[in-house]
Design an enzyme around this catalytic site. Sequence first.
Site, PDB file in Angstrom:
ATOM      1  N   PHE A   2       0.968  -1.080  -0.066  1.00  0.00           N
ATOM      2  CA  PHE A   2       0.008   0.096   0.039  1.00  0.00           C
ATOM      3  C   PHE A   2       0.874   1.355   0.033  1.00  0.00           C
ATOM      4  CE2 PHE A   2      -1.948  -3.374   2.316  1.00  0.00           C
ATOM      5  CZ  PHE A   2      -3.396  -3.542   1.292  1.00  0.00           C
ATOM      6  N   GLU A  72       6.494  -5.879  -9.435  1.00  0.00           N
ATOM      7  CA  GLU A  72       6.535  -7.006  -8.491  1.00  0.00           C
ATOM      8  C   GLU A  72       7.781  -7.927  -8.748  1.00  0.00           C
ATOM      9  OE1 GLU A  72       3.999  -7.276  -6.738  1.00  0.00           O
ATOM     10  OE2 GLU A  72       2.367  -6.188  -7.302  1.00  0.00           O
ATOM     11  N   CYS A 163       3.465  -2.416  15.662  1.00  0.00           N
ATOM     12  CA  CYS A 163       2.116  -3.383  15.711  1.00  0.00           C
ATOM     13  C   CYS A 163       2.153  -4.626  15.023  1.00  0.00           C
ATOM     14  CB  CYS A 163       1.173  -2.443  14.928  1.00  0.00           C
ATOM     15  SG  CYS A 163       0.637  -0.604  15.917  1.00  0.00           S
TER      16      CYS A 163
HETATM   17 ZN    ZN Z   1       1.133   0.797  14.142  1.00  0.00          ZN
END
Ligand code: ZN
Length: 205
Positions: A2, A72, A163
């Site tokens: 992204f 890619e 995260c």
């Molecule tokens: Zn994060």
Amino acid sequence: MFSGKTEELIRRVRRAQIARQRTEIFKPAIDTRYSEDEVVSHDESALRSTAVASASQIILLAADCDVVGVDEAQFFGDDLVGVVRQLAESGKRVIVAGLDQDYLGEPFEPMPQIMAIAEYVTKLHAICVVCGNPANHSQRLVAGEGRVLLGAKEAYEPRCRDCFDLALSRGDVHAESADTTTEEAASEKAPAPASETSPVPSGND
Ligand code: ZN
């Protein structure tokens, strides 16, 4: 995934076209998402491309090009390294976009090798959907094994290092890393580096 690496590839190739240079973009035949003959990015900008079954085909097909784009690149395998070098040594500008980490956050060959021999490397980052920091990993949200899980962009979310690691440690991941980056310090960004190699430092960009 992204991070905008395909958009960046398209932008650079378009600029070369404006400069009346002969261009071609190649992508692995394995990646048939969205379109058979266009490089399509998440924002729908598109440029025509040629799907090839192996990196070695690029040498012949790019014979008349001034600028060769590869999208890619992580799906081409190690053969791409020699191909890119040969193209650059023959005087062509080569722009390569790909993921530099696999779903476990490990270097995704051949991107590390290509980044090493490139004159210029640009690391692009997405935004972590959990905390909003720059994301350099892609969290795989569905079960799947192996480095290659094509398809649905919904299968991944951009995550920052913290995260991503947290999800891994909780075991709630199908960890996939995404496109990206190398900086050990959590700094900007995301996935996908666009490596560029050109025989002469051109001031094109
Ligand atoms: Zn994060």
